[in-house]
Design an enzyme around this catalytic site. Structure first.
Site, PDB file in Angstrom:
ATOM      1  N   ARG A 190      -9.251  29.391  25.168  1.00 52.52           N
ATOM      2  CA  ARG A 190      -7.819  29.701  25.090  1.00 52.52           C
ATOM      3  C   ARG A 190      -7.014  28.770  25.991  1.00 52.52           C
ATOM      4  NH1 ARG A 190      -8.365  36.045  25.936  1.00 52.52           N
ATOM      5  NH2 ARG A 190      -6.258  35.859  26.728  1.00 52.52           N
ATOM      6  N   ASP A 231     -12.064  43.552  36.592  1.00 55.57           N
ATOM      7  CA  ASP A 231     -11.695  42.921  35.319  1.00 55.57           C
ATOM      8  C   ASP A 231     -10.194  42.982  35.064  1.00 55.57           C
ATOM      9  OD1 ASP A 231     -12.265  41.603  32.855  1.00 55.57           O
ATOM     10  OD2 ASP A 231     -11.826  43.492  31.860  1.00 55.57           O
ATOM     11  N   ARG A 285     -23.481  24.723  31.476  1.00 46.59           N
ATOM     12  CA  ARG A 285     -24.854  24.665  31.989  1.00 46.59           C
ATOM     13  C   ARG A 285     -25.784  24.019  30.971  1.00 46.59           C
ATOM     14  NH1 ARG A 285     -25.802  30.831  33.097  1.00 46.59           N
ATOM     15  NH2 ARG A 285     -24.730  30.830  31.094  1.00 46.59           N
ATOM     16  N   LYS A 312      -9.158  34.760  37.206  1.00 49.53           N
ATOM     17  CA  LYS A 312      -9.128  36.007  37.952  1.00 49.53           C
ATOM     18  C   LYS A 312     -10.428  36.790  37.715  1.00 49.53           C
ATOM     19  CE  LYS A 312      -9.185  38.952  35.336  1.00 49.53           C
ATOM     20  NZ  LYS A 312     -10.005  39.362  34.163  1.00 49.53           N
ATOM     21  N   HIS A 314     -17.790  32.312  40.718  1.00 51.22           N
ATOM     22  CA  HIS A 314     -16.588  31.553  41.093  1.00 51.22           C
ATOM     23  C   HIS A 314     -16.702  30.872  42.461  1.00 51.22           C
ATOM     24  CE1 HIS A 314     -13.560  33.826  38.249  1.00 51.22           C
ATOM     25  NE2 HIS A 314     -14.502  33.199  37.598  1.00 51.22           N
TER      26      HIS A 314
HETATM   27  N1  LIG Z   1      -6.749  35.133  32.345  1.00 49.32           N
HETATM   28  C1  LIG Z   1      -7.207  35.839  31.342  1.00 49.32           C
HETATM   29  O1  LIG Z   1      -6.456  36.240  30.441  1.00 49.32           O
HETATM   30  C2  LIG Z   1      -8.670  36.144  31.281  1.00 49.32           C
HETATM   31  C3  LIG Z   1      -9.164  36.746  30.138  1.00 49.32           C
HETATM   32  C4  LIG Z   1     -10.521  36.946  30.070  1.00 49.32           C
HETATM   33  C5  LIG Z   1     -11.330  36.608  31.135  1.00 49.32           C
HETATM   34  N2  LIG Z   1     -10.825  36.075  32.261  1.00 49.32           N
HETATM   35  C6  LIG Z   1     -11.692  35.709  33.388  1.00 49.32           C
HETATM   36  O2  LIG Z   1     -12.304  34.473  33.068  1.00 49.32           O
HETATM   37  C7  LIG Z   1     -13.660  34.431  33.541  1.00 49.32           C
HETATM   38  C8  LIG Z   1     -14.564  34.139  32.353  1.00 49.32           C
HETATM   39  O3  LIG Z   1     -14.426  35.170  31.391  1.00 49.32           O
HETATM   40  P1  LIG Z   1     -14.935  34.960  29.881  1.00 49.32           P
HETATM   41  O4  LIG Z   1     -14.640  36.201  29.173  1.00 49.32           O
HETATM   42  O5  LIG Z   1     -14.453  33.669  29.369  1.00 49.32           O
HETATM   43  O6  LIG Z   1     -16.529  34.886  30.155  1.00 49.32           O
HETATM   44  P2  LIG Z   1     -17.720  34.466  29.218  1.00 49.32           P
HETATM   45  O7  LIG Z   1     -17.241  33.824  27.968  1.00 49.32           O
HETATM   46  O8  LIG Z   1     -18.643  35.642  29.098  1.00 49.32           O
HETATM   47  O9  LIG Z   1     -18.491  33.421  30.143  1.00 49.32           O
HETATM   48  C9  LIG Z   1     -17.830  32.271  30.641  1.00 49.32           C
HETATM   49  C10 LIG Z   1     -18.863  31.282  31.117  1.00 49.32           C
HETATM   50  O10 LIG Z   1     -19.551  31.801  32.271  1.00 49.32           O
HETATM   51  C11 LIG Z   1     -20.887  31.292  32.285  1.00 49.32           C
HETATM   52  N3  LIG Z   1     -21.798  32.432  32.297  1.00 49.32           N
HETATM   53  C12 LIG Z   1     -21.820  33.465  31.429  1.00 49.32           C
HETATM   54  N4  LIG Z   1     -22.807  34.342  31.762  1.00 49.32           N
HETATM   55  C13 LIG Z   1     -23.386  33.852  32.864  1.00 49.32           C
HETATM   56  C14 LIG Z   1     -24.452  34.307  33.697  1.00 49.32           C
HETATM   57  N5  LIG Z   1     -25.111  35.442  33.446  1.00 49.32           N
HETATM   58  N6  LIG Z   1     -24.785  33.564  34.772  1.00 49.32           N
HETATM   59  C15 LIG Z   1     -24.141  32.411  35.042  1.00 49.32           C
HETATM   60  N7  LIG Z   1     -23.106  31.941  34.276  1.00 49.32           N
HETATM   61  C16 LIG Z   1     -22.741  32.659  33.217  1.00 49.32           C
HETATM   62  C17 LIG Z   1     -21.081  30.478  31.002  1.00 49.32           C
HETATM   63  O11 LIG Z   1     -20.856  29.128  31.335  1.00 49.32           O
HETATM   64  P3  LIG Z   1     -21.566  27.927  30.519  1.00 49.32           P
HETATM   65  O12 LIG Z   1     -20.722  27.737  29.292  1.00 49.32           O
HETATM   66  O13 LIG Z   1     -21.541  26.791  31.469  1.00 49.32           O
HETATM   67  O14 LIG Z   1     -22.951  28.382  30.205  1.00 49.32           O
HETATM   68  C18 LIG Z   1     -19.976  31.006  30.109  1.00 49.32           C
HETATM   69  O15 LIG Z   1     -19.552  30.108  29.129  1.00 49.32           O
HETATM   70  C19 LIG Z   1     -13.902  35.782  34.217  1.00 49.32           C
HETATM   71  O16 LIG Z   1     -13.741  35.649  35.613  1.00 49.32           O
HETATM   72  C20 LIG Z   1     -12.834  36.679  33.628  1.00 49.32           C
HETATM   73  O17 LIG Z   1     -12.441  37.724  34.508  1.00 49.32           O
HETATM   74  C21 LIG Z   1      -9.506  35.822  32.329  1.00 49.32           C
END
Ligand SMILES: NC(=O)c1ccc[n+]([C@@H]2O[C@H](COP(=O)([O-])OP(=O)(O)OC[C@H]3O[C@@H](n4cnc5c(N)ncnc54)[C@H](OP(=O)(O)O)[C@@H]3O)[C@@H](O)[C@H]2O)c1
Length: 329
Positions: free
Chosen positions: A24, A181, A44, A104, A86
């Protein structure tokens, strides 16, 4: 904060983590931002990075985060991995000389945040939490107008929806739970209003819905004091998407999903002179370009901290959650 008249090439972004929010951010920046461009992705697993780069039309795909840290093509890194990862990743990028925008919650321990802020200061780099709500034009207008209104004395805001039980949000080992979250969003709103009006923020009473050994499914933060606030978050319940803010003789509603604020409506009687009309400031796409442009403007102005998303407010919010999860009932 002025961004007009800023000169220099667009900020060159790299993204760490090829997940959901990364997509996004990449789309919003490359389609709608004025002051930056995403040029690189690191994951990774290189196949994931390559697939992301191809899908988003990025020239660079790195195998692992260290390759991104070492890249001369990248000035700023958007840390978009799950939150327990993070702190280490921010440190790695700051040590490599990159400015860092981190999703966040920025980290999950205040002590880590303090150390990282110190490191960024010493290195002359910008570190900012990606609290996009604070950078939406409607939020900037609202905060500006609040300065001329009678002081706010009540706030109600929530963020809650039913989430899949098999995901990371229900895993205590991955710092899942409602507070980390989505609880951080209403806490940020409260903190930003207190800052704008110079009101003491205090410490909330925290009520958790949590089984032993499980994550908090729902959380309630109650602040007393000059700005009384009832703030809720949940990963098992759909909660009211509008937020309500009021003071002596006035009340406002942040309409729709308040955490993507685009409309603010006057709710009671005749508007005060400080309220020239309801706020309607739509954003293109998901609106993440506004935090990216604000971040880029701060970098180009040589700032180590953001006036809109200050490190001290991140610290307050992290502390409320960290302590709340320890002592909350
Ligand atoms: N601002 C917003 O609107 C918003 C919305 C949703 C989430 N967030 C925040 O953004 C962050 C990511 O959220 P997301 O929903 O995008 O997460 P996600 O798609 O589940 O994971 C993001 C990345 O984290 C790494 N990862 C996932 N599982 C892991 C594990 N078990 N151990 C180590 N690394 C792992 C992977 O990186 P690789 O690709 O390198 O493998 C994955 O692509 C969180 O902190 C969340 O709170 C913000």
């Amino acid at each position: 904060m002025q961004t007009e008249g800023l000169s220099g090439a667009p900020l060159r972004w790299g993204i760490a983590g090829a997940g959901a929010i990364a997509r996004r951010f990449c789309r919003d920046v490359n389609e709608h931002a004025s002051l930056g461009q995403v040029v690189a992705i690191a994951a990774r697993d290189q196949a994931r990075a390559r697939a992301f780069a191809e899908e988003q039309g990025l020239p660079l795909a790195y195998d692992g985060y260290q390759a991104l840290a070492a890249s001369a093509e990248v000035e700023a890194v958007y840390v978009a991995v799950i939150h327990p990862e993070h702190a280490a990743l921010i440190r790695q990028m700051l040590l490599a000389g990159k400015h860092v925008l981190v999703e966040k919650p920025a980290v999950t321990h205040v002590a880590d945040w303090d150390a990282l802020v110190q490191l960024a200061q010493v290195r002359g780099l910008l570190l900012m939490e990606a609290m996009k709500v604070m950078c939406f034009p409607a939020m900037r207008t609202l905060l500006q107008r609040l300065s001329a209104m009678p002081a706010p004395n009540r706030l109600r805001a929530a963020f809650g929806s039913v989430q899949a039980r098999d995901g990371k949000l229900f895993d205590p080992a991955l710092a899942g739970g409602a507070a980390w979250d989505v609880g951080v969003y209403p806490l940020w709103l409260y903190a930003a209003i207190c800052l704008q009006r110079d009101l003491p923020a205090g410490e909330p009473e925290v009520r958790l819905v949590r089984q032993t050994g499980e994550v908090d499914e729902s959380v309630h933060f109650a602040f007393t004091g000059p700005l009384a606030a009832e703030l809720d978050a949940s990963i098992v319940q759909d909660l009211d998407k509008a937020a309500y803010l009021g003071g002596e003789g006035w009340a406002l509603q942040l309409v729709g999903k308040w955490w993507n604020p685009q409309q603010v409506r006057w709710l009671t009687g005749d508007p005060l002179p400080a309220w020239p009309g309801d706020i309607a400031e739509p954003v293109a796409g998901g609106g993440m370009q506004h935090e990216a442009d604000h971040f880029a403007a701060c970098v180009r102005q040589g700032l180590n901290d953001s006036p809109w998303v200050p490190q001290a407010l991140t610290r307050d919010v992290l502390g409320w959650v960290e302590r709340g999860l320890q002592v909350g009932s």
